[in-house]
Design an enzyme around this catalytic site. Structure first.
Site, PDB file in Angstrom:
ATOM      1  N   GLU A   1       0.882  -1.173   0.000  1.00 30.08           N
ATOM      2  CA  GLU A   1       0.000   0.000   0.000  1.00 30.08           C
ATOM      3  C   GLU A   1       0.915   1.217   0.000  1.00 30.08           C
ATOM      4  O   GLU A   1       1.455   1.585   1.037  1.00 30.08           O
ATOM      5  CB  GLU A   1      -0.899  -0.007   1.251  1.00 30.08           C
ATOM      6  CG  GLU A   1      -1.853  -1.178   1.334  1.00 30.08           C
ATOM      7  CD  GLU A   1      -3.071  -1.008   0.432  1.00 30.08           C
ATOM      8  OE1 GLU A   1      -3.340   0.133   0.003  1.00 30.08           O
ATOM      9  OE2 GLU A   1      -3.730  -2.015   0.142  1.00 30.08           O
TER      10      GLU A   1
ATOM     11  N   CYS B   1      -2.009   9.758   2.400  1.00 32.57           N
ATOM     12  CA  CYS B   1      -1.542   9.161   1.140  1.00 32.57           C
ATOM     13  C   CYS B   1      -2.498   9.395  -0.017  1.00 32.57           C
ATOM     14  O   CYS B   1      -2.082   9.462  -1.165  1.00 32.57           O
ATOM     15  CB  CYS B   1      -1.327   7.661   1.320  1.00 32.57           C
ATOM     16  SG  CYS B   1      -2.810   6.814   1.898  1.00 32.57           S
TER      17      CYS B   1
HETATM   18  P1  NAD Z   1       8.201   4.676   4.940  1.00 28.28           P
HETATM   19  O1  NAD Z   1       8.169   3.868   3.709  1.00 28.28           O
HETATM   20  O2  NAD Z   1       9.379   5.520   5.203  1.00 28.28           O
HETATM   21  O3  NAD Z   1       8.034   3.745   6.237  1.00 28.28           O
HETATM   22  C1  NAD Z   1       6.996   2.789   6.326  1.00 28.28           C
HETATM   23  C2  NAD Z   1       7.439   1.669   7.260  1.00 28.28           C
HETATM   24  O4  NAD Z   1       8.590   1.048   6.713  1.00 28.28           O
HETATM   25  C3  NAD Z   1       7.807   2.118   8.663  1.00 28.28           C
HETATM   26  O5  NAD Z   1       7.299   1.198   9.597  1.00 28.28           O
HETATM   27  C4  NAD Z   1       9.322   2.120   8.648  1.00 28.28           C
HETATM   28  O6  NAD Z   1       9.886   1.792   9.904  1.00 28.28           O
HETATM   29  C5  NAD Z   1       9.626   1.012   7.669  1.00 28.28           C
HETATM   30  N1  NAD Z   1      10.916   1.218   6.975  1.00 28.28           N
HETATM   31  C6  NAD Z   1      11.527   2.392   6.679  1.00 28.28           C
HETATM   32  N2  NAD Z   1      12.679   2.172   6.043  1.00 28.28           N
HETATM   33  C7  NAD Z   1      12.823   0.827   5.931  1.00 28.28           C
HETATM   34  C8  NAD Z   1      13.810  -0.015   5.395  1.00 28.28           C
HETATM   35  N3  NAD Z   1      14.928   0.483   4.829  1.00 28.28           N
HETATM   36  N4  NAD Z   1      13.635  -1.358   5.431  1.00 28.28           N
HETATM   37  C9  NAD Z   1      12.524  -1.869   6.008  1.00 28.28           C
HETATM   38  N5  NAD Z   1      11.556  -1.097   6.564  1.00 28.28           N
HETATM   39  C10 NAD Z   1      11.690   0.228   6.524  1.00 28.28           C
HETATM   40  O7  NAD Z   1       6.861   5.539   4.916  1.00 28.28           O
HETATM   41  P2  NAD Z   1       6.376   6.615   5.950  1.00 28.28           P
HETATM   42  O8  NAD Z   1       7.241   7.822   5.851  1.00 28.28           O
HETATM   43  O9  NAD Z   1       6.196   5.993   7.278  1.00 28.28           O
HETATM   44  O10 NAD Z   1       4.924   6.951   5.370  1.00 28.28           O
HETATM   45  C11 NAD Z   1       4.718   7.817   4.301  1.00 28.28           C
HETATM   46  C12 NAD Z   1       4.522   7.066   3.008  1.00 28.28           C
HETATM   47  O11 NAD Z   1       3.529   6.067   3.165  1.00 28.28           O
HETATM   48  C13 NAD Z   1       4.006   7.974   1.917  1.00 28.28           C
HETATM   49  O12 NAD Z   1       4.591   7.642   0.694  1.00 28.28           O
HETATM   50  C14 NAD Z   1       2.514   7.650   1.880  1.00 28.28           C
HETATM   51  O13 NAD Z   1       1.883   7.956   0.663  1.00 28.28           O
HETATM   52  C15 NAD Z   1       2.534   6.199   2.168  1.00 28.28           C
HETATM   53  N6  NAD Z   1       1.257   5.764   2.700  1.00 28.28           N
HETATM   54  C16 NAD Z   1       0.480   4.947   1.964  1.00 28.28           C
HETATM   55  C17 NAD Z   1      -0.757   4.567   2.442  1.00 28.28           C
HETATM   56  C18 NAD Z   1      -1.667   3.661   1.668  1.00 28.28           C
HETATM   57  O14 NAD Z   1      -2.640   3.196   2.245  1.00 28.28           O
HETATM   58  N7  NAD Z   1      -1.416   3.389   0.412  1.00 28.28           N
HETATM   59  C19 NAD Z   1      -1.189   5.024   3.676  1.00 28.28           C
HETATM   60  C20 NAD Z   1      -0.353   5.861   4.398  1.00 28.28           C
HETATM   61  C21 NAD Z   1       0.872   6.237   3.913  1.00 28.28           C
END
Ligand code: NAD
Length: 449
Positions: free
Chosen positions: A193, A227
């Protein structure tokens, strides 16, 4: 399938395909070109192709039987059966910080409902929620089948070295790629997602104040850290001029003369994102807002105009209270602008003319769609929620969550007796047996063969 009598020209979204390589490049190019022309989306075309496939099977039955007999020395056999929905096993749910409870617990409901064991990995960025989820939630659930892991990026990478039966990830496309690569090592299926830039087309034929109210509400909710929020508006220059005062009026009505003092306007999650958003304020020209305060991580509800496509604000997901207006000459140019880019998580179209809304819907592809409305589609449990292409894969919410966390096991169980009847399918194949087999297959209810 398109509704009856669709008259709108059909285009298909997606970035330009990369030129193919090798001996199949011409074939792949030809098929991609046809797909982009939109021909395969027309209902009549799809029906005609399925009818042609039916004719092939009917008219060339003997030829196919002969080919099967030569290749495999057998007839194909079909059986009726049943689907058993089974839990997948041990699933990992990784969630982001922007709606840290909803985006953790809604997938968890699906995983538990389907009967899985769950490892939950909330975002380390929303520390307070992470703490509650890690320390309090387990007291309510059976800890023999449920665990919360507190982990930053590095620890999560280690966690991903383990084999899970399913990974449900919500977050950025950048990390989504890392998750998918780690999952591929174990052939673990994933739901991703993700995010991206959600376009919002505003037609000349609209009531500017109504559109402004809705766009402002859905853009600045949670300080724009949503998002599915409209990421940028596409409209004509004339509509832009009508929208700007209407947006200013909506912002003042919702958040007061001094939005910073409003209890209804959120703050930016952390310093890093605050700095990133401050940088985006330098793109184009500020038409509304533009103020910021680092001590509070406050950024005013901002509208930018005269932005260039090449500027960062039009290159990256904004994920903050900033809305660029991009001018186009009309609907066709807007659709072209949208379909030249990656498929978004959500797409919005505002118009008093329902044909315009239908046309944007028909000519594009996105995870979800809002016509004259923001992202209320995700509040309906009867609708699936998920992205497509660069905005993700898979879907959940309501029954779709249960299905996501279930394996559809195809089952066939035969009656242990009645062997005399079953013998009819065994070789050697006399004419009589062949006729029986043909009759059984044609009756479509055969549970013997
Ligand atoms: P992110 O991708 O930075 O982090 C998401 C999760 O991944 C966190 O739990 C984080 O700890 C983990 N993570 C971060 N780096 C990682 C790595 N190198 N290896 C493994 N895990 C890792 O996203 P964010 O900043 O927390 O959220 C914002 C993003 O999420 C935006 O792009 C937004 O559009 C998206 N988002 C999508 C939805 C949806 O339903 N499609 C909903 C909310 C947010």
């Amino acid at each position: 399938m398109s509704g009856e009598g669709d008259q709108v020209p059909v285009k298909t979204s997606g970035p330009e395909p990369t030129p193919g390589m090798g001996p199949f490049s011409d074939t792949l190019r030809r098929l991609r070109e046809t797909f982009r022309s939109g021909r395969t989306k027309e209902a009549e075309f799809r029906i005609s192709q399925l009818e042609a496939l039916g004719r092939f099977l009917e008219e060339k039955k003997t030829l196919l039987q002969e080919a099967l007999a030569e290749d495999l020395g057998k007839f194909t056999k079909l059986n009726s059966g049943f689907i058993r929905k089974e839990p997948l096993g041990l699933v990992l749910i990784i969630s982001p910080w922007n709606y840290p409870i909803n985006l953790t617990l809604v997938p968890l409901v699906g995983a538990l409902a389907a009967g899985n064991c769950v490892v939950l990995k909330p975002s380390e960025q929303s520390q307070s929620t992470e703490k509650v989820l890690a320390e309090v939630l387990p007291q309510y659930l059976d800890q023999s089948c449920f665990a919360v892991v507190r982990a930053g990026p590095q620890e999560t990478e280690h966690l991903l070295e383990n084999k899970f039966d399913y990974i449900f990830f919500t977050g950025s496309p950048r990390v989504g790629k890392l998750i998918m690569a780690a999952a591929a090592k174990h052939l673990t299926p994933v739901t991703l997602e993700l995010g991206g830039k959600n376009p919002c087309y505003v037609d000349d034929d609209c009531d500017p104040q109504t559109v402004a109210n809705r766009v402002v509400f859905f853009r600045y909710l949670n300080a724009g850290q949503t998002c599915v929020a409209p990421d940028y508006v596409l409209c004509s220059r004339e509509t832009q001029e009508r929208l700007l005062p209407a947006m200013q009026s909506a912002i003042t009505q919702f958040y007061g003369e001094d939005p910073k003092a409003s209890p209804d306007l959120g703050r930016i999650i952390n310093q890093k994102h605050f700095k990133r958003l401050q940088g985006l304020l330098r793109c184009g020209r500020v038409a509304i807002g533009g103020q910021s305060d680092e001590t509070e991580r406050y950024i005013a509800p901002t509208v930018l105009v005269d932005v260039q496509e090449t500027e960062p604000v039009m290159q990256e997901e904004i994920f903050g209270p900033i809305l660029p207006l991009v001018t186009v000459r009309g609907l066709d140019e807007a659709v072209d602008f949208i379909t030249r880019r990656e498929k978004p998580l959500a797409l919005y179209a505002f118009s008093n003319n329902s044909q315009v809304v239908d046309q944007v819907l028909e000519c594009s592809s996105s995870g979800s769609f809002g016509g004259n409305e923001g992202f209320t589609f995700l509040t309906l449990p009867s609708l699936p929620f998920g992205g497509i292409g660069h905005s993700g894969m898979g879907r959940y919410h309501g029954k779709f969550s249960f299905d996501t966390f279930s394996h559809y096991r195809a089952c066939m169980i035969a009656y242990p007796g009645l062997e005399k009847l079953h013998e009819l399918r065994y070789p050697p194949y006399s004419e009589k047996r062949k006729n029986f087999i043909t009759w059984s297959l044609n009756s479509q209810s055969c549970t013997i063969l």
